[in-house]
Design a protein around this motif. Structure first.
Motif, PDB file in Angstrom:
ATOM      1  N   ALA B 164       0.843  -1.200   0.000  1.00 39.76           N
ATOM      2  CA  ALA B 164       0.000   0.000   0.000  1.00 39.76           C
ATOM      3  C   ALA B 164       0.877   1.249   0.000  1.00 39.76           C
ATOM      4  CB  ALA B 164      -0.903  -0.009   1.222  1.00 39.76           C
ATOM      5  N   VAL B 165       1.894   1.235   0.825  1.00 45.87           N
ATOM      6  CA  VAL B 165       2.780   2.404   0.912  1.00 45.87           C
ATOM      7  C   VAL B 165       3.477   2.646  -0.423  1.00 45.87           C
ATOM      8  CG1 VAL B 165       4.801   3.358   2.071  1.00 45.87           C
ATOM      9  CG2 VAL B 165       3.102   2.108   3.380  1.00 45.87           C
ATOM     10  N   ASP B 166       3.966   1.560  -1.036  1.00 51.56           N
ATOM     11  CA  ASP B 166       4.586   1.701  -2.356  1.00 51.56           C
ATOM     12  C   ASP B 166       3.589   2.265  -3.346  1.00 51.56           C
ATOM     13  OD1 ASP B 166       6.627  -1.353  -2.267  1.00 51.56           O
ATOM     14  OD2 ASP B 166       6.969   0.677  -1.478  1.00 51.56           O
ATOM     15  N   GLY B 167       2.350   1.783  -3.257  1.00 54.05           N
ATOM     16  CA  GLY B 167       1.340   2.222  -4.201  1.00 54.05           C
ATOM     17  C   GLY B 167       0.966   3.686  -4.005  1.00 54.05           C
ATOM     18  N   LEU B 168       1.099   4.183  -2.767  1.00 53.02           N
ATOM     19  CA  LEU B 168       0.698   5.566  -2.519  1.00 53.02           C
ATOM     20  C   LEU B 168       1.836   6.550  -2.724  1.00 53.02           C
ATOM     21  CD1 LEU B 168      -1.434   5.143   0.729  1.00 53.02           C
ATOM     22  CD2 LEU B 168      -2.263   5.769  -1.536  1.00 53.02           C
ATOM     23  N   ALA B 304      10.861  -2.164  10.081  1.00 53.88           N
ATOM     24  CA  ALA B 304      11.941  -1.184  10.099  1.00 53.88           C
ATOM     25  C   ALA B 304      11.877  -0.276   8.872  1.00 53.88           C
ATOM     26  CB  ALA B 304      13.287  -1.907  10.158  1.00 53.88           C
ATOM     27  N   LEU B 305      11.669  -0.887   7.704  1.00 50.65           N
ATOM     28  CA  LEU B 305      11.599  -0.091   6.476  1.00 50.65           C
ATOM     29  C   LEU B 305      10.379   0.826   6.487  1.00 50.65           C
ATOM     30  CD1 LEU B 305      12.663  -2.828   3.923  1.00 50.65           C
ATOM     31  CD2 LEU B 305      13.905  -0.736   4.404  1.00 50.65           C
ATOM     32  N   LEU B 306       9.269   0.300   7.014  1.00 47.47           N
ATOM     33  CA  LEU B 306       8.068   1.131   7.039  1.00 47.47           C
ATOM     34  C   LEU B 306       8.248   2.316   7.987  1.00 47.47           C
ATOM     35  CD1 LEU B 306       5.262  -1.556   6.897  1.00 47.47           C
ATOM     36  CD2 LEU B 306       5.636   0.288   5.269  1.00 47.47           C
ATOM     37  N   LYS B 307       8.854   2.056   9.118  1.00 49.06           N
ATOM     38  CA  LYS B 307       9.090   3.159  10.050  1.00 49.06           C
ATOM     39  C   LYS B 307       9.970   4.207   9.405  1.00 49.06           C
ATOM     40  CE  LYS B 307       8.421   1.637  14.746  1.00 49.06           C
ATOM     41  NZ  LYS B 307       9.016   0.898  15.869  1.00 49.06           N
ATOM     42  N   GLY B 308      10.934   3.721   8.619  1.00 46.87           N
ATOM     43  CA  GLY B 308      11.784   4.647   7.879  1.00 46.87           C
ATOM     44  C   GLY B 308      10.952   5.530   6.971  1.00 46.87           C
ATOM     45  N   ALA B 309       9.984   4.901   6.287  1.00 45.46           N
ATOM     46  CA  ALA B 309       9.108   5.683   5.415  1.00 45.46           C
ATOM     47  C   ALA B 309       8.303   6.668   6.242  1.00 45.46           C
ATOM     48  CB  ALA B 309       8.182   4.757   4.640  1.00 45.46           C
ATOM     49  N   GLY B 310       7.916   6.217   7.465  1.00 45.98           N
ATOM     50  CA  GLY B 310       7.155   7.096   8.353  1.00 45.98           C
ATOM     51  C   GLY B 310       7.920   8.356   8.701  1.00 45.98           C
ATOM     52  N   LYS B 311       9.216   8.195   8.880  1.00 49.56           N
ATOM     53  CA  LYS B 311      10.035   9.362   9.208  1.00 49.56           C
ATOM     54  C   LYS B 311      10.010  10.385   8.088  1.00 49.56           C
ATOM     55  CE  LYS B 311      13.224   7.712  12.655  1.00 49.56           C
ATOM     56  NZ  LYS B 311      13.616   6.302  12.412  1.00 49.56           N
ATOM     57  N   TRP B 316       2.346   5.019   7.418  1.00 54.05           N
ATOM     58  CA  TRP B 316       3.048   3.747   7.280  1.00 54.05           C
ATOM     59  C   TRP B 316       2.383   2.586   7.968  1.00 54.05           C
ATOM     60  CZ3 TRP B 316       4.805   1.320  11.687  1.00 54.05           C
ATOM     61  CH2 TRP B 316       4.832   2.103  12.853  1.00 54.05           C
ATOM     62  N   ASN B 317       1.331   2.796   8.763  1.00 51.86           N
ATOM     63  CA  ASN B 317       0.666   1.620   9.300  1.00 51.86           C
ATOM     64  C   ASN B 317      -0.830   1.703   9.022  1.00 51.86           C
ATOM     65  OD1 ASN B 317      -0.518   3.269  11.194  1.00 51.86           O
ATOM     66  ND2 ASN B 317       0.938   2.748  12.807  1.00 51.86           N
ATOM     67  N   SER B 318      -1.516   0.649   9.410  1.00 48.71           N
ATOM     68  CA  SER B 318      -2.927   0.509   9.075  1.00 48.71           C
ATOM     69  C   SER B 318      -3.746   1.694   9.554  1.00 48.71           C
ATOM     70  CB  SER B 318      -3.406  -0.806   9.697  1.00 48.71           C
ATOM     71  OG  SER B 318      -4.707  -1.063   9.352  1.00 48.71           O
TER      72      SER B 318
END
Lengths: 108, 1034
Positions: B164-168, B304-311, B316-318
């Motif tokens: 989802a994150v990649d898609g957005l 870890a990667l998602l949190k990185g995206a969050g930064k 980055w989460n549901s």
């Protein structure tokens, strides 16, 4: 009978398809169950129809029953552990209250 | 800190269930053809394919132009297609003036591209407007709501969150995650390919990785704080629970979520799934790793990667994504469209700018513009395609006359059709194949032979045997039979000089008997003992010659390369002189006597003691006398007190002696209990007389060979020869577990020639005359050569006939190569000259640059269980598995059930593997061999980093980009009375499920009533012979 100390335990009787026997014994091992007994070649009827106890060439696809005796506090976690499995596979678990004379054999 | 036991067990259970759709991946040393959707066989074929397409992101049917090609070639008949279309329409054949049958027929046979546009925004009203050249309006009210719901469904739910994150946001978390995990797998699961090992592998996959990951500097520098995650629990289950909770995935969705996590790398997941359940797999015992650990690693890195995206400001989460979708629907929608590549170039810039500036009004503007534009373009595209179809079907006016509601109905029907047309095409192809088969069959009663044939030969049911059998039958009075390539005798084979066991049987069985090869001397001698001692000590897997690097052997290899490339045949002949062929040994088939077993155990114990003394006490061998050994042995076994006189000779004091004896008992396993275990294992060797009689009797009766035995009964295993081919095992015998069939042939021949066995067989009603000789032979499927083995054992009386036999075999070889080689070669001479064809075939087996040494089992489609007479007059073009069977000898159906439960299942696996590799070679197959690199010594990757490739390479199933293998389900024929066959099918659970769920097409041909029955859409429909189209297609 004198001097026999009876300790209450739980007995689990798990009936499932033979091909999943390793998964089941693995899970019991992970739970810290000290031992179990496997009865092979069962037949029976369930919601999916009658299963014949048929061995032949192929070792799978028969019904087996695994009997495990566990301390009371292990019973619920084990049942919880099996619940996702039985949501997708045929089989049942029966829990009953029993007593044993040598509790050291069944609990760690 | 760790999670409760109940939750821990639950997670293990969830992962077990989540992994079930992923097929096993066996190491390619013994390649196993396997249905990639084996985990979905409990569903119907059609449903399973739908789910499989989604889980594995692959196509499960061919694309329409290929099917149209088949129509042109006559492999599908128009009439059959029409019947299928009628079934689909189920009565509602018209919409206003439009004849749906005609339109659909036209669509399928004349239009290449699809006609349905997946309209995400446009409705029938708007399409109507576009069709009539009126302005297309946009409905504004419900659009945002609709999009909100749709986004939630597509982005949240079962799909891994980073998708989802990649898609957005256009990030590439998914790809990066996959690469990291692949590298970890390559390191941990390596089986000796790399020179530097990963440390601490004995602690298991998760523990070994965890150790490294916490010290991984590059991770730290990138801000990936793995430690916080790993500190939650030292068990993988705890980490999994933590990550899923952090990501906000609700527990009810865990199974679906984790399935899709694992299918992203279904090659590795399938391998780990197989490995963790394989019994006695050396590498798993040394370095254990299971799917729970695999998932834990994946999820840790994902978080870890998602949190990185969050930064970087991304949701980055549901929770965050859900909130964003609800509160900033327009923005999220635009992001999704832009990163999905669906925004047209003209609008891309403004959309991009709006998102970058992140101002609400700009986004609103861009959103409105985009949505209107999209509605218009969708409506116009759909209208255009409908117009094109109408033109082809001569129905332009009828199309324009439709009302909005009718137009909606039409679009529905067409979309529905296109979703289901694969099955219609498939059924039509199968109808044609069934008719071709029936047309060639001979249903008359077979004539009884006057005299026995010159020779009989048993071949494997493999499709490649069909050709050689036909040609052998044509060159003389030969009678051939088909049986599973392991001849019904599952053995675990130990080759002379190697320490490991090979299972020569289908993977669904586990052999109980061990057959070691001993040197030609028939007594148990020293060499035999060393082999047998290996049998007891479960040494590690033998190291087979792998894909060696050039640097390792240097000039000699360079020499090799030149010779092999320039003149493969001449070079190989020269090279044979460098390696004189090892004398092949004998197989130990009989049980050891108690005395023999005892003396072996004793001999091994003595050898171990001598080695131990040498190693630990540093004594030279000549100083270790027999007496010393005997005393030590008795002491270790507890037979005498530890007062050892030999201490003097050993140069140690009594205390050390006692210690040494204890070590002998515990570490070196010189004890009564261990000796007992070792005797048990030795008991696995060989077969009792009863077992031998049973196996021979079952094999002969299963194929109907019970009388008129010839002078020569050839038992013919098969195997393939190719060079530089990681897939070479795929060309060997599936029934022998991916090995060649010669050993199994030797086993059955040796059993069948034993006088005691033959005497006992008389009681089974099988009378084998004294002058009948069972001889093992080998069919090389790359060259079609038929070689006889164990010639030194042939009785003198038969030698005079060998010449005739040999010349018959070589004629058959040449004729067979002449038929087969033209399908491979481009050399036109191969077609007319059998000798040239044979030579070219021979060259293929040695040419290391040949990516297609033979076609293997490509084009398989039939599985016939019945007497040879049924198929003898047909040329089945190497497309049929032929298993001989005579129902008259099978009163209690056991033989038939045995054939169904084993060989037919293997045939279905092979058929399905070819089907999926042919319809989508990139996702279900393994792509081109040219780009393959061997990984870890058991698999291949494409390029230098990819998932383990599963399935068959393109060179096996495709030719010039189009399928060479025609993807059809296995058409199985049982020749037996209807009731008997039906009961047999119902008695074998696996086959019953496969038939009911339509994974195979089952036909029963009843020779007593001369009727054929086909199982179709849930019931047995009787067919009169010859078949009319109407009846079969239904």
């Amino acid at each position: 009978m004198n001097n026999l100390q009876l300790t209450p335990m739980k007995k689990l009787e798990i009936i499932l398809e033979g091909e999943n026997s390793e998964f089941a014994t693995d899970l019991l091992d992970q739970a810290g169950v000290k031992g179990y007994t496997i009865i092979n070649n069962l037949s029976g009827k369930g919601s999916h129809g009658f299963h014949a106890g048929h061995l032949m060439f192929n070792e799978d696809n028969v019904l087996i029953m695994i009997i495990a005796v566990v301390p009371e506090d292990l019973a619920e976690p084990i049942l919880e552990g099996f619940s996702p499995f039985f949501s997708k596979h045929s089989g049942v678990i029966f829990t009953s209250d029993i007593q044993v004379t040598r509790p050291v054999k069944f609990s760690s | 800190m760790s999670i409760a036991l109940g939750l821990r067990l639950k997670i293990r259970s969830i992962i077990h269930v989540a992994a079930e759709p992923i097929p096993y991946f066996w190491p390619m040393r013994t390649f196993i053809h396997h249905n990639p959707l084996h985990g979905l066989e409990h569903m119907s074929f059609e449903d399973a394919l739908k789910l499989g397409a989604e889980l594995f992101h692959g196509r499960t049917f061919l694309q329409r132009p290929v099917y149209q090609g088949y129509l042109k070639e006559g492999k599908v008949e128009r009439e059959t297609l029409n019947i299928g279309i009628n079934k689909f329409l189920d009565g509602s054949e018209k919409i206003a003036e439009i004849n749906l049958k005609h339109w659909i027929n036209t669509l399928m046979s004349e239009r290449e591209r699809s006609v349905s546009v997946n309209c995400s925004l446009a409705s029938a009203e708007q399409v109507y407007a576009a069709l009539h050249g009126q302005p297309v309006s946009k409905e504004s009210d419900q659009t945002v709501d609709l999009l909100r719901k749709r986004l939630r469904r597509e982005l949240l739910g079962d799909h891994p969150l980073y998708e989802a994150v990649d898609g957005l946001y256009g990030t590439e978390i998914g790809t990066e995650l996959d690469e990291l995990v692949i590298k970890i797998c390559l390191d941990f699961f390596d089986e000796g390919q790399s020179v530097w090992d990963m440390p601490d592998r004995e602690h298991g996959l998760f523990a070994a990785w965890r150790d490294q990951a916490q010290r991984n500097v590059p991770f730290f520098l990138r801000g990936l704080h793995i430690s916080t995650i790993l500190d939650q629990d030292d068990r993988p289950e705890g980490v999994i629970a933590y990550v899923l909770e952090q990501l906000g995935v609700p527990q009810e969705q865990w199974i679906g979520y984790l399935t899709r996590e694992m299918t992203r790398l279904h090659g590795w997941a399938g391998f780990i799934r197989w490995r963790s359940s394989a019994k006695n797999y050396y590498w798993e015992e040394r370095f254990p790793g299971d799917l729970v650990e695999f998932v834990a690693i994946r999820l840790t890195l994902a978080l870890a990667l998602l949190k990185g995206a969050g930064k970087r400001g991304h949701a980055w989460n549901s929770d965050l994504i859900g909130k964003a979708i609800d509160e900033r629907t327009a923005e999220m929608y635009l992001r999704h469209e832009l990163n999905g590549g669906r925004v047209t170039p003209s609008l891309a810039h403004s959309v991009d700018m709006a998102l970058m500036r992140n101002k609400a009004n700009l986004i609103e503007e861009a959103f409105e513009a985009y949505v209107s534009s999209k509605v218009v373009s969708e409506a116009e595209e759909q209208a255009a395609r409908l117009r094109e179809l109408a033109e082809l079907a001569s129905g332009e006016q009828a199309l324009l006359d439709l009302s909005v509601a009718q137009l909606d109905e039409l679009m529905d029907v067409l979309a529905n059709l296109e979703a289901h047309e694969g099955m219609i095409w498939l059924r039509s192809l199968e109808v044609h194949a069934v008719q071709e088969l029936l047309a060639g069959m001979d249903m008359s009663a077979p004539q009884k032979r006057e005299k026995r044939p010159f020779a009989q030969a048993m071949f494997c049911i493999d499709t490649r045997s069909e050709r050689i059998r036909r040609h052998l039958e044509s060159v003389g009075d030969y009678q051939t039979f088909g049986i599973a390539g392991f001849f019904g005798v599952p053995v675990s084979f130990m080759e002379l000089g190697k320490g490991s066991e090979m299972h020569l049987c289908p993977v669904i069985l586990t052999p109980k008997n061990l057959v070691p090869e001993i040197s030609a001397a028939t007594q148990i001698d020293e060499a035999a003992i060393s082999v047998l001692s290996h049998a007891m000590h479960e040494l590690k897997e033998s190291i087979l010659t792998p894909f060696v690097t050039v640097e390792a052997i240097g000039l000699l290899f360079g020499f090799d390369m030149i010779g092999k490339t320039v003149a493969p045949q001449a070079y190989n002949r020269w090279r044979k002189h460098l390696h004189p062929k090892r004398q092949s040994g004998r197989l130990l088939l009989d049980k050891l006597s108690r005395e023999q077993a005892d003396s072996i155990v004793r001999a091994v114990q003595r050898t171990v003691i001598v080695n131990a003394v040498e190693q630990e006490l540093g004594l030279a061998p000549e100083r270790i006398t027999d007496d010393i050994v005997r005393e030590l042995r008795e002491a270790a076994l507890g037979h005498q007190s530890a007062e050892l006189e030999c201490c003097l000779g050993l140069g140690i004091d009594k205390g050390e002696a006692r210690q040494f004896v204890n070590r002998l008992t515990s570490v070196y396993k010189i004890s009564e209990a261990d000796a007992h275990l070792q005797l048990e294992r030795l008991g696995r060797i060989g077969f009792t007389l009863d077992e031998q009689v049973n196996y021979v009797s079952t094999a002969l009766r299963a194929i109907g060979m019970t009388e008129q035995f010839s002078r020569f009964v050839l038992i013919c295993g098969h195997g393939s020869t190719s060079d530089n081919n990681p897939y070479e095992s795929a060309l060997d015998c599936g029934a022998c577990g991916g090995n060649h069939g010669l050993i199994s042939a030797k086993v059955l021949a040796q059993m069948g020639n034993k006088p005691e066995v033959r005497r006992a067989l008389l009681k089974h009603g099988i009378n084998i005359p004294d002058d009948s000789w069972f001889m093992p032979a080998m069919h090389n499927t790359t060259t079609d050569a038929l070689t006889l083995h164990n010639l030194d054992l042939v009785p003198p009386s038969h030698i005079v006939y060998l010449d005739r036999l040999r010349s018959g075999l070589s004629s058959a070889t040449r004729l067979c190569a002449a038929e087969r080689v033209p399908t491979l070669e481009m050399d036109p001479r191969a077609v007319t000259d059998p000798a040239v064809a044979a030579k070219l075939a021979h060259r293929n087996s040695m040419d290391w640059s040949q990516v297609r040494p033979e076609w293997g089992l490509s084009r398989n489609v039939y599985f016939v269980i019945g007497r040879r007479h049924l198929t003898q007059s047909a040329s089945l073009d190497g497309r049929a598995f032929l298993h001989s069977y005579d129902y008259r000898l099978d009163a209690n159906r056991r033989l038939l059930e045995t054939i169904l439960t084993g060989p037919l299942v293997v045939g279905q696996w092979i058929n399905m593997e070819h089907y999926f590799s042919a319809v989508d070679n990139d996702r279900f197959g393994s792509g081109s061999k040219v780009n393959h690199n061997v990984a870890c010594r058991f698999g291949v990757m494409t390029g230098n980093l990819s998932d383990l490739r599963t399935g068959l390479p393109s060179q096996t199933v495709l030719k010039n980009g189009l399928p060479y293998h025609e993807p059809l389900r296995l058409i199985t024929v049982i020749e037996a009375p209807f009731e008997m066959a039906k009961k047999a099918i119902e008695g074998v659970v696996t086959i019953k499920t496969l038939v009911k769920n339509a994974w195979i097409r089952m036909m029963i041909i009843d020779p007593e009533t001369n009727k054929a029955w086909l199982y179709s859409r849930g019931e047995w429909t009787e067919q009169a012979l010859p078949q009319t189209q109407e009846q079969i297609a239904s």
